[in-house]
Structures are given as C-alpha cells and as structure tokens.
Write a protein that holds these residues in place. Sequence first.
Motif, PDB file in Angstrom:
ATOM      1  N   PRO A  14      10.629  -3.093  -8.680  1.00 15.92           N
ATOM      2  CA  PRO A  14       9.500  -2.994  -9.612  1.00 15.92           C
ATOM      3  C   PRO A  14       9.795  -1.821 -10.537  1.00 15.92           C
ATOM      4  O   PRO A  14      10.509  -0.890 -10.163  1.00 15.92           O
ATOM      5  CB  PRO A  14       8.313  -2.650  -8.707  1.00 15.92           C
ATOM      6  CG  PRO A  14       8.777  -2.879  -7.322  1.00 15.92           C
ATOM      7  CD  PRO A  14      10.250  -2.769  -7.305  1.00 15.92           C
ATOM      8  N   ILE A  15       9.244  -1.876 -11.734  1.00 14.02           N
ATOM      9  CA  ILE A  15       9.396  -0.707 -12.603  1.00 14.02           C
ATOM     10  C   ILE A  15       8.191   0.197 -12.338  1.00 14.02           C
ATOM     11  O   ILE A  15       7.069  -0.258 -12.206  1.00 14.02           O
ATOM     12  CB  ILE A  15       9.547  -1.115 -14.083  1.00 14.02           C
ATOM     13  CG1 ILE A  15       8.476  -2.117 -14.521  1.00 14.02           C
ATOM     14  CG2 ILE A  15      10.922  -1.696 -14.310  1.00 14.02           C
ATOM     15  CD1 ILE A  15       8.483  -2.397 -16.008  1.00 14.02           C
ATOM     16  N   TYR A  16       8.485   1.490 -12.208  1.00 10.94           N
ATOM     17  CA  TYR A  16       7.489   2.440 -11.678  1.00 10.94           C
ATOM     18  C   TYR A  16       6.547   2.966 -12.748  1.00 10.94           C
ATOM     19  O   TYR A  16       6.952   3.189 -13.876  1.00 10.94           O
ATOM     20  CB  TYR A  16       8.230   3.610 -11.001  1.00 10.94           C
ATOM     21  CG  TYR A  16       8.897   3.136  -9.743  1.00 10.94           C
ATOM     22  CD1 TYR A  16       8.290   3.298  -8.509  1.00 10.94           C
ATOM     23  CD2 TYR A  16      10.105   2.455  -9.796  1.00 10.94           C
ATOM     24  CE1 TYR A  16       8.873   2.810  -7.363  1.00 10.94           C
ATOM     25  CE2 TYR A  16      10.698   1.962  -8.653  1.00 10.94           C
ATOM     26  CZ  TYR A  16      10.069   2.141  -7.442  1.00 10.94           C
ATOM     27  OH  TYR A  16      10.643   1.634  -6.315  1.00 10.94           O
ATOM     28  N   HIS A  50       6.830   9.573  -4.574  1.00  4.84           N
ATOM     29  CA  HIS A  50       6.963  10.054  -3.197  1.00  4.84           C
ATOM     30  C   HIS A  50       7.942   9.171  -2.427  1.00  4.84           C
ATOM     31  O   HIS A  50       8.505   8.224  -2.979  1.00  4.84           O
ATOM     32  CB  HIS A  50       5.595  10.150  -2.510  1.00  4.84           C
ATOM     33  CG  HIS A  50       4.800   8.868  -2.527  1.00  4.84           C
ATOM     34  ND1 HIS A  50       5.266   7.706  -1.973  1.00  4.84           N
ATOM     35  CD2 HIS A  50       3.584   8.576  -3.045  1.00  4.84           C
ATOM     36  CE1 HIS A  50       4.355   6.753  -2.127  1.00  4.84           C
ATOM     37  NE2 HIS A  50       3.323   7.262  -2.796  1.00  4.84           N
ATOM     38  N   GLY A 104       7.554   6.870  -0.363  1.00  3.90           N
ATOM     39  CA  GLY A 104       7.211   5.443  -0.329  1.00  3.90           C
ATOM     40  C   GLY A 104       7.788   4.710  -1.532  1.00  3.90           C
ATOM     41  O   GLY A 104       8.299   3.599  -1.417  1.00  3.90           O
ATOM     42  N   TYR A 149      11.497   4.084  -1.159  1.00  2.00           N
ATOM     43  CA  TYR A 149      11.846   3.047  -0.178  1.00  2.00           C
ATOM     44  C   TYR A 149      12.417   1.797  -0.839  1.00  2.00           C
ATOM     45  O   TYR A 149      13.513   1.333  -0.519  1.00  2.00           O
ATOM     46  CB  TYR A 149      10.565   2.711   0.590  1.00  2.00           C
ATOM     47  CG  TYR A 149      10.687   1.706   1.710  1.00  2.00           C
ATOM     48  CD1 TYR A 149      11.664   1.824   2.684  1.00  2.00           C
ATOM     49  CD2 TYR A 149       9.788   0.637   1.801  1.00  2.00           C
ATOM     50  CE1 TYR A 149      11.736   0.915   3.725  1.00  2.00           C
ATOM     51  CE2 TYR A 149       9.851  -0.270   2.844  1.00  2.00           C
ATOM     52  CZ  TYR A 149      10.824  -0.131   3.800  1.00  2.00           C
ATOM     53  OH  TYR A 149      10.902  -1.025   4.828  1.00  2.00           O
ATOM     54  N   ASP A 164       7.384   1.595 -16.127  1.00  4.77           N
ATOM     55  CA  ASP A 164       6.322   0.767 -16.692  1.00  4.77           C
ATOM     56  C   ASP A 164       5.333   1.752 -17.312  1.00  4.77           C
ATOM     57  O   ASP A 164       4.526   2.354 -16.604  1.00  4.77           O
ATOM     58  CB  ASP A 164       5.715   0.028 -15.483  1.00  4.77           C
ATOM     59  CG  ASP A 164       4.567  -0.865 -15.841  1.00  4.77           C
ATOM     60  OD1 ASP A 164       4.305  -1.040 -17.031  1.00  4.77           O
ATOM     61  OD2 ASP A 164       3.934  -1.399 -14.900  1.00  4.77           O
ATOM     62  N   TRP A 168       0.481  -5.901 -17.392  1.00  4.97           N
ATOM     63  CA  TRP A 168       1.314  -6.687 -16.466  1.00  4.97           C
ATOM     64  C   TRP A 168       2.208  -7.703 -17.185  1.00  4.97           C
ATOM     65  O   TRP A 168       3.273  -8.050 -16.693  1.00  4.97           O
ATOM     66  CB  TRP A 168       0.455  -7.353 -15.389  1.00  4.97           C
ATOM     67  CG  TRP A 168       0.309  -6.429 -14.206  1.00  4.97           C
ATOM     68  CD1 TRP A 168      -0.749  -5.644 -13.896  1.00  4.97           C
ATOM     69  CD2 TRP A 168       1.301  -6.167 -13.203  1.00  4.97           C
ATOM     70  NE1 TRP A 168      -0.493  -4.906 -12.773  1.00  4.97           N
ATOM     71  CE2 TRP A 168       0.759  -5.214 -12.323  1.00  4.97           C
ATOM     72  CE3 TRP A 168       2.598  -6.623 -12.964  1.00  4.97           C
ATOM     73  CZ2 TRP A 168       1.457  -4.727 -11.215  1.00  4.97           C
ATOM     74  CZ3 TRP A 168       3.299  -6.142 -11.864  1.00  4.97           C
ATOM     75  CH2 TRP A 168       2.725  -5.207 -11.013  1.00  4.97           C
ATOM     76  N   ALA A 215       4.913  -5.582 -18.412  1.00  4.95           N
ATOM     77  CA  ALA A 215       5.772  -5.124 -17.308  1.00  4.95           C
ATOM     78  C   ALA A 215       6.646  -6.251 -16.756  1.00  4.95           C
ATOM     79  O   ALA A 215       7.851  -6.073 -16.572  1.00  4.95           O
ATOM     80  CB  ALA A 215       4.909  -4.541 -16.198  1.00  4.95           C
ATOM     81  N   LEU A 216       6.058  -7.401 -16.492  1.00  7.87           N
ATOM     82  CA  LEU A 216       6.830  -8.452 -15.808  1.00  7.87           C
ATOM     83  C   LEU A 216       8.027  -8.929 -16.634  1.00  7.87           C
ATOM     84  O   LEU A 216       9.099  -9.197 -16.087  1.00  7.87           O
ATOM     85  CB  LEU A 216       5.912  -9.635 -15.474  1.00  7.87           C
ATOM     86  CG  LEU A 216       4.968  -9.375 -14.298  1.00  7.87           C
ATOM     87  CD1 LEU A 216       3.817 -10.383 -14.277  1.00  7.87           C
ATOM     88  CD2 LEU A 216       5.724  -9.425 -12.972  1.00  7.87           C
ATOM     89  N   GLY A 245       6.747  -4.436  -3.748  1.00  8.49           N
ATOM     90  CA  GLY A 245       5.843  -4.038  -2.673  1.00  8.49           C
ATOM     91  C   GLY A 245       4.745  -5.087  -2.498  1.00  8.49           C
ATOM     92  O   GLY A 245       4.426  -5.822  -3.440  1.00  8.49           O
ATOM     93  N   GLU A 264       1.574  -5.178  -2.432  1.00  8.94           N
ATOM     94  CA  GLU A 264       0.349  -5.253  -3.249  1.00  8.94           C
ATOM     95  C   GLU A 264       0.599  -5.836  -4.627  1.00  8.94           C
ATOM     96  O   GLU A 264      -0.347  -6.154  -5.342  1.00  8.94           O
ATOM     97  CB  GLU A 264      -0.321  -3.872  -3.325  1.00  8.94           C
ATOM     98  CG  GLU A 264       0.142  -2.961  -4.438  1.00  8.94           C
ATOM     99  CD  GLU A 264       1.516  -2.347  -4.249  1.00  8.94           C
ATOM    100  OE1 GLU A 264       2.297  -2.792  -3.373  1.00  8.94           O
ATOM    101  OE2 GLU A 264       1.842  -1.414  -5.018  1.00  8.94           O
ATOM    102  N   HIS A 303       8.037  -6.647   0.220  1.00  8.57           N
ATOM    103  CA  HIS A 303       8.268  -5.759   1.370  1.00  8.57           C
ATOM    104  C   HIS A 303       6.988  -5.026   1.757  1.00  8.57           C
ATOM    105  O   HIS A 303       6.009  -4.980   1.001  1.00  8.57           O
ATOM    106  CB  HIS A 303       9.396  -4.760   1.068  1.00  8.57           C
ATOM    107  CG  HIS A 303       9.070  -3.775  -0.006  1.00  8.57           C
ATOM    108  ND1 HIS A 303       8.290  -2.664   0.216  1.00  8.57           N
ATOM    109  CD2 HIS A 303       9.421  -3.727  -1.312  1.00  8.57           C
ATOM    110  CE1 HIS A 303       8.181  -1.979  -0.902  1.00  8.57           C
ATOM    111  NE2 HIS A 303       8.846  -2.602  -1.854  1.00  8.57           N
ATOM    112  N   MET A 316       0.117   6.531   1.612  1.00  9.19           N
ATOM    113  CA  MET A 316       0.883   7.772   1.565  1.00  9.19           C
ATOM    114  C   MET A 316       0.298   8.742   0.536  1.00  9.19           C
ATOM    115  O   MET A 316      -0.099   8.344  -0.541  1.00  9.19           O
ATOM    116  CB  MET A 316       2.299   7.419   1.168  1.00  9.19           C
ATOM    117  CG  MET A 316       3.245   8.526   1.344  1.00  9.19           C
ATOM    118  SD  MET A 316       4.905   7.906   1.592  1.00  9.19           S
ATOM    119  CE  MET A 316       4.977   7.607   3.315  1.00  9.19           C
TER     120      MET A 316
END
Length: 648
Positions: A11-13, A20, A22, A25, A51, A229, A232-233, A262, A264, A291, A301
Amino acid sequence: MSKGNYYITTPIYYPSAKLHIGHTYCTVATDAMARYKRLQGYNVCFLTGTDEHGQKIEDKAKEAGCTPQEYVDNIVLGEGGVLDLWKLMNISNDRFIRTTDDYHVAAIQKIFKKMYENGDIYKGKYTGKYCKPCESFWTESQLVDGKCPDCGREVQDAEEEAYFFRLSKYADRVQDLLENTDFLEPRSRVHEMVNNFIKPGLEDLCVSRTSFSWGVPVDFDEGHVVYVWIDALFNYMTALGFCNDAKEGLEDFWPADVHFVGKEIVRFHAIIWPAMLMSLGLPLPKKVYGHGWLLLDGGKMSKSKGNVVDPYILAQRFGVDALRFFLLRSFPFGSDGNFSNELLISTINTDLANDLGNLVSRTVAMAQKYFGEKLPAQQQVNIEMDKELVEMVCTLRDKYEEQMEKYAFQNALSEVFKVISRANKYIDENAPWVLAKDEANHPRLAKVLYNLLETVRICAGLLSPFMPATTEEIAKRLGGVTMDWDSLEDFGVLPVQAATVAGDALFPRIDMEKELAALEELSKPKSDIEIEPYATEQVDFDTFCKSDFRAVKVKDCQPVKKSDKLLQFTLDDGTGTDRQILSGIAKFYKPEELIGKTLVAITNLPPRKMMGKESCGMLISAVHTEKGEEKLHLLMVDDAIPAGAKLC
Ligand code: MSP
C-alpha cells in the motif's frame, strides 16, 4: 535467463505522521517476497510509495503552519522520513511513487474523465456519514453503534454535490470474482467482503469532494477534487505509465502479480479496485493478499505502553536484519499478531543467536581451528549417519518454496530453522573436537565440517530474502560461495577444499532483563531533546590554554571502509602540510557535503590509530540526544577565518 516478470506492491503510505513498526511490517514482507522472486530468477518490479492527498493531510499541514506540500515533503523526504526508513530497512523497491507527482496527478484526471465519459461516473448529491481520520464515507447501515466501522470514532453528517461511481453495477461481477477465483486471499477475507459489504447491497461510491482542496482537481468541474482512494488505487498503474508518458513498464508488469495490503484496506482493493478496472476494461491484478495487523496488547499500535515501536530505535538496538527476521518469523502473515519487545528479544536470542549464529560460528571456527583456511581434499564419503542431514538439506528448497508461494513466511522460515537445529545436533552427534584428536579421523572430520558448511550455505541462501546483509556476511565467511537459486537444492556445490573466513558473532545474545529495562526507559515520554549535564569539576585557566584549537578547512573527506561511523578528513591547517583526522560522524553527514567547510580541531592531542589509520587531532562537535538517540553536529565557523587561525 529471466523466468518472467513479477510485479508486487505495498500500500502507499499516508505521510500524516511518522511510521511505526506496524507500517514496516508490510513493506518488509513485500521486500522479502520481491527478493525471493529475484532469487528465483524473475525480473521483479517492486513498487511502494506515498498517498499524499486528502483532508487529513490538509488539516495536519494547517496545524503545523505550512502548506500541505511542505508538510508531506518533510515526512516523505525529510530526515527520518519514509524514504529514510525504507533505506534503513534495506527495502529493495524498484520504484517509488508519490501521488503528488505531476505525472500521477495528470493521469488521475484522465482516468476520472474516462469513467465520466463511459457513464460510470455521474454527478449527484451526497448525504451520508463521513469519518475524517479514515477519509471514508459510510451509509447509516454500515456504521457500528453509530460510529466508523473501521476505527470506531465519531462520524459526521455530510452533504455535498458530488460525483458517484456506479459501484452497484459491478456488484455481481465482483462477488463472482471473490467467490469463484483465488483473487483475494486468505480465504477468510472473502467471506468478510461478501457478507459485510456485497450482500447487504453495494451502493454507488461517492468519488469527489468539494469540502477541501488538497487533492487532484476534477479538471472539468472546478471546486471538485478526486476522492483520495481513486487517486491512491490507480498508483499501481500510473507508476507503470498508465495514462502518462513519464513512466513505462505497463506491458511488462500489468496485471500485478500481487498487491499486499493490510486487512482494513482489503475492502478498497478487493471491491472498489476491481470494479473500477472492470469499468475501464482493464486486466485485474492476479491477487490481493490481506495480511493481519501487528497489535500491542491486543489493540492498535501506538507509542507508549512500555513497548518501543519506533523502527529506528529498534533497528539501532537490534540490527536491521534481526528486526526484519522477527517480523516475518513470529507472526503468520495472514492473521494478527501481538507485538512485544519481549517476543522480539527472545526470537533474536533463540533463533538468531543460539541456532543460526552458533551454527555459523561453531562451524567456521572449527574448520579454521582444525584445518586452517581450507578444508583438506581428503574427505571421507558420506556415511549412514550423515544421510538424515543431507536429505533434509536437499529437500529444503522445495519445502521452502511451497510456503513462500503461499506467502507463508513464518512456515518457510520454520523449514529453514528445522534444518539449522538438525545441523546443530549433528555437531553434537559427531563431536568434531573428539575426531580432531586422532589424525586418522581427519578425513571424517573434514567431511563433517564440509556437510555443515554446505548446510550453512543452503540455509543462508534461503534466508537471503529475509536477512540480506547477514546472508552476504555468511557468504563471505564461506569464502565468497555462490547462493544462487539452482545451487540451493544441490548439496555439494561448495568446493571440497572449502575456504572459510573467521568473524565476530553474527547475533550477540541479548540480556533480556537489561534490555527490557532500557526499552522501558526509552518508551517513557520525555522531551525530544536532551543535553549533557554540565561538568561540575573546574579546570584552571592554564590547563585550558594548553589545548590548541584551530580553524581547519576540509580539502577532502572520504568514508572509511568497513566502518559505518568514521569519516576520514584531509585538512588544511595552515601549516602547508595536510593534516589527517578521523571523526565518528559518518551517520550525520555525507562526506561530499563537508568539503570546503571550515571546522574546528584540537590539534595537540597525541596521534591515534583508528581502523588502521592515523588520526592527528580531533574535530569538535556539538552533541545532544534526540528521542534517545545521540546526534552530533560538527562545529562549523565563518569561512572568512583562515586555515590555522588559533581559537582562544
Ligand atoms: N494510504 C492507504 C493505502 C493506499 S493503497 C492504494 C493507507 N495508508 S496507511 O499508511 O494508513 O497504511 C499503510 C499500510 O500499513 C496498510 O496496509 C495498513 O494496514 C498497514 N498498517 C498500519 N498499521 C499496521 C499494523 N499495526 N500492523 C500491520 N500493518 C499495519 O492505508
């Protein structure tokens, strides 16, 4: 010869705050997968990015008193930002996309228009509930106890003129895709999507906003920005040149082999994303893998709670490879896992210090002790006793591959560690130290060590996607041996007279109690900046005056091989003869940025050898601690001061 192309994405953050552990990961998992595919011989394209649009960023920038662009630039490009973090974590992404990149913005405008023109985007009025932190619109029926079903926070009433995407039109096709193909994994996520989102009735999706402006403008209707979104997508395709000429690779890499995301954000990737691709008649990605999350005490977290979750601190204390390994060894990728510093330390101690580290150091140390640099040519053939180990090693690559193909990183690592444990047991069974006592047993001893070195080679090769730097170090210790994919199922690739190179422990054992206490201390909230306490002991003036401080000019500055701390300076000190000083500031400066600067050195310290090089004096730095980390700043003075000027 390449086995083919392979396209994998994270995913783009959101650069709305520092990342962090998480967040780390998913990127580490994607990196391991990308490295594994490269090892197998694929031509890999690994994409990650940021993003950067949306109301959340606009609000944060306002709070920080800067423009949204300045805000995201700082978190993406600034010190300790997203790019720095991926560099630190040894992430091997081939591309990095920012949704604020011009080519992406222009491409999104074209994409939006295409869907408007084909009738799948239309103008309407939006009334509903909006969760600001998640940037998600919800219908009344989707709310849980009147709150956002993703984050549990309050939602707001929202009404605005907006564009809508005909998501409802694609409900059947998406349901079919989810239920009757392997598009979405793990399977449990399919039920969640179908039961929670599709069966209750998929409504058209609101895909533009007028309430804020930090987004891609809809170019045919001023005041509207594209829903974050959609923006982003499509990054997964614009980064390959879709609807733009700035990038290329669409033919080679689309459709993607897998999007790791992730749990969600599975909804966006498994429902909205395929529906939009269907609308444009584009091929769908081959797979979306949702995941699990790393949790802290079973919850989301965050900082605090006695655990350190800052990847910089963890990497600094435990090493990047240990951290990467821990993330993929300790939790099944498809499910949630409970992160704790205790689990991190015990995993490092058990698997890395005890099992892997010991196997490598014992094997190499024995080979060196009994035979010097190379094993002797004369070796016994394998006997019954060796068969179990050899058999396990020969079948390891296939077992590992089976798990990696399912993204079951934890299981793939378990297979490798079963062999590592077996090899440690093999040392005890064969007791090389006993064999060494009698010359007649030396051909047997050589064979035992050969089998161990070959086991280490194959295990290290298979660990390379997880711990690239450690594998490189192990390869060095085995005399620079090959670890290519084909060689990892062949026992006997290592030359009979295998050469070895001794080295320090790969993973020193960590004192659990002490380390936990230190981490506890670090996790306590404290002011970001700390300075050294002032000295209480007084120095008389004459003693002080004995120190010879001079202005010096940097003529050259180079990194010192094998040292990540030291820089080597060639300085003009005004005497006409160059002065060499080594300084432990490599972490804080790039050598080239220091050339030409005027610094301060104390020149009458006795010369000292560091990493085999002489250092004549010391450069003066200012030191402080920031978030528990020591930071050094070289003292730089006015360039008008001539070289050699005395400071007094
Ligand atoms: N910007 C969106 C993704 C757009 S993709 C087209 C986004 N960004 S995010 O920064 O909020 O999250 C990025 C990823 O980090 C998500 O996949 C999310 O699940 C993951 N994680 C964030 N916290 C996490 C844990 N504690 N554990 C595991 N992954 C987690 O969502």
